[in-house]
Write a protein that holds these residues in place. Sequence first.
Motif, PDB file in Angstrom:
ATOM      1  N   HIS A  46      62.500  14.805  51.620  1.00 22.70           N
ATOM      2  CA  HIS A  46      61.957  13.681  50.851  1.00 22.70           C
ATOM      3  C   HIS A  46      62.573  13.633  49.454  1.00 22.70           C
ATOM      4  N   LEU A  47      62.797  14.804  48.878  1.00 25.72           N
ATOM      5  CA  LEU A  47      63.417  14.834  47.553  1.00 25.72           C
ATOM      6  C   LEU A  47      64.862  14.294  47.616  1.00 25.72           C
ATOM      7  N   SER A  48      65.580  14.672  48.651  1.00 29.43           N
ATOM      8  CA  SER A  48      66.962  14.180  48.821  1.00 29.43           C
ATOM      9  C   SER A  48      66.967  12.664  48.965  1.00 29.43           C
ATOM     10  N   ASP A  49      66.041  12.157  49.777  1.00 27.97           N
ATOM     11  CA  ASP A  49      65.963  10.696  49.966  1.00 27.97           C
ATOM     12  C   ASP A  49      65.671   9.994  48.639  1.00 27.97           C
ATOM     13  N   ALA A 368      67.581  20.754  41.914  1.00 26.78           N
ATOM     14  CA  ALA A 368      66.446  20.172  41.167  1.00 26.78           C
ATOM     15  C   ALA A 368      65.187  21.003  41.410  1.00 26.78           C
ATOM     16  N   TYR A 369      64.983  21.408  42.669  1.00 26.53           N
ATOM     17  CA  TYR A 369      63.816  22.240  43.012  1.00 26.53           C
ATOM     18  C   TYR A 369      63.893  23.591  42.271  1.00 26.53           C
ATOM     19  N   GLN A 376      59.535  15.606  38.367  1.00 27.47           N
ATOM     20  CA  GLN A 376      59.976  14.463  37.536  1.00 27.47           C
ATOM     21  C   GLN A 376      60.681  13.402  38.388  1.00 27.47           C
ATOM     22  N   ILE A 377      61.439  13.878  39.378  1.00 27.47           N
ATOM     23  CA  ILE A 377      62.161  12.946  40.263  1.00 27.47           C
ATOM     24  C   ILE A 377      61.152  12.150  41.104  1.00 27.47           C
ATOM     25  N   ILE A 378      60.143  12.867  41.619  1.00 25.09           N
ATOM     26  CA  ILE A 378      59.133  12.210  42.465  1.00 25.09           C
ATOM     27  C   ILE A 378      58.386  11.148  41.642  1.00 25.09           C
ATOM     28  N   LYS A 379      58.045  11.519  40.396  1.00 20.30           N
ATOM     29  CA  LYS A 379      57.314  10.584  39.535  1.00 20.30           C
ATOM     30  C   LYS A 379      58.180   9.348  39.236  1.00 20.30           C
ATOM     31  N   SER A 382      58.401   7.083  42.258  1.00 18.13           N
ATOM     32  CA  SER A 382      57.228   6.262  42.568  1.00 18.13           C
ATOM     33  C   SER A 382      57.064   5.172  41.510  1.00 18.13           C
ATOM     34  N   GLN A 383      57.374   5.495  40.238  1.00 18.50           N
ATOM     35  CA  GLN A 383      57.267   4.443  39.205  1.00 18.50           C
ATOM     36  C   GLN A 383      58.262   3.317  39.464  1.00 18.50           C
ATOM     37  N   THR A 384      59.434   3.655  39.940  1.00 10.09           N
ATOM     38  CA  THR A 384      60.469   2.637  40.139  1.00 10.09           C
ATOM     39  C   THR A 384      60.257   1.872  41.430  1.00 10.09           C
TER      40      THR A 384
END
Length: 396
Positions: A46-49, A368-369, A376-379, A382-384
């Motif tokens: 999911h992080l890669s996506d 990143a992990y 920060q990437i996940i946030k 979702s904001q974008t």
Amino acid sequence: MEPYQFESRLNRPIMMKIPELKRNERLKHIIFSDQFDVEFLDDIRHLSDKIRDISKTRKGCNFLASLLSHKRAMLYFTQVSTRTFSSFKAACQILGMPCNNVRDPSVSSEYKGETPYDSIRMFSSYSDLIIMRTKQPDLAESCAYLMNDLNEFNQRNVPIINGGSGADQHPTQALLDIYTLQREFDFKSIKHHADGSYFEELKQKYPGLSRGMNHKVYGFCGDIGRGRTVRSLAHLLSLYEDVTMYFVHPDLPKLKLPDDLKNKLLKNNVTVKQFESLDDIVDKVDMLYMTRVQHEHDSEADRDAFEKYDKADFILTPERVAKMKDYACIMHPFPRNKEIPTSVDFDPKARYFMQARNGMWVRSALIAYLFDVDSQIIKHHSQTFDTYHTYNKEVL
Ligand code: NCD
């Protein structure tokens, strides 16, 4: 100089080593594919996506490149590499992390007799992450122990990522292979018609087909005995449910499925079968993982034996591709020799170039992990994108 002594630690069963490669509940060093579980594989997927989505705009690229611009990586690759080296470098660039590299020990102080351990410790003085590939199977693991010992003494130490250790392990290749398969077996990419109709059509023809990594037949062909990518990937696939693995290899001791790997797979309830021609499996597999014969590990005697077997059984000809299931995918860690002719490259089943590109996304997700910037990437994602999707739903 006395070498560091890691033997007693190296000789332990792998399950005893895994806790030492962690920091709190997170992974610190990436040495074996055995460190990953299905939950971690899903998280990295999911992080890669998300990184992939965010990278589609300049604004997104600038955000990602701000995340690790205060860190530096050292790529210490004394064994040949094209994809692993370049994709790790690209992954660092995506996250804004400058990299240095040593690719040839003859231009470093190892030429003057410096041990790799001294070199590694020096690199840890100048960088925040060491990604390494060596011929010696246990060097990355030993370097992780060296870093842990330094940590005990409150001295500077950094995470180690194994980018391929001899004929032993290649954990990040296994990560990108799994990521590629997760995406393939979602049957949701553009290739698969996002509306789901492709999957429904497939179900008519293959009633037992399900989405996801479980209930699949995974085929491997080539140098099963010495291919570190096969070893690392087969282990990860064995974590899924109802998995069958077919191994196709010449009947030669060095190339066949090693007993330790076979036993490990059987212990995880995998159905394991071995064959001597691709003809026996091409129409049955959901994925076919082709590999080259790893001639760099050959002895004189191997070379004579390898001359004699019939290579035709291990070449994925277009005729064999035509017999594969409609949705099956062909993977290869590359480099290839003659086991996949270029005439197969434009077939939609051939996923090896996408697989190699996926390595860049997965490796950026992994870095990143390791540096705890994944949240920060996940946030940001979702904001974008959550707003974007809601907006789109309303106007379309
Ligand atoms: C593989 C490797 O180096 O183990 N390549 C790669 O990393 N993509 C496979 C190989 O060399 O055959």
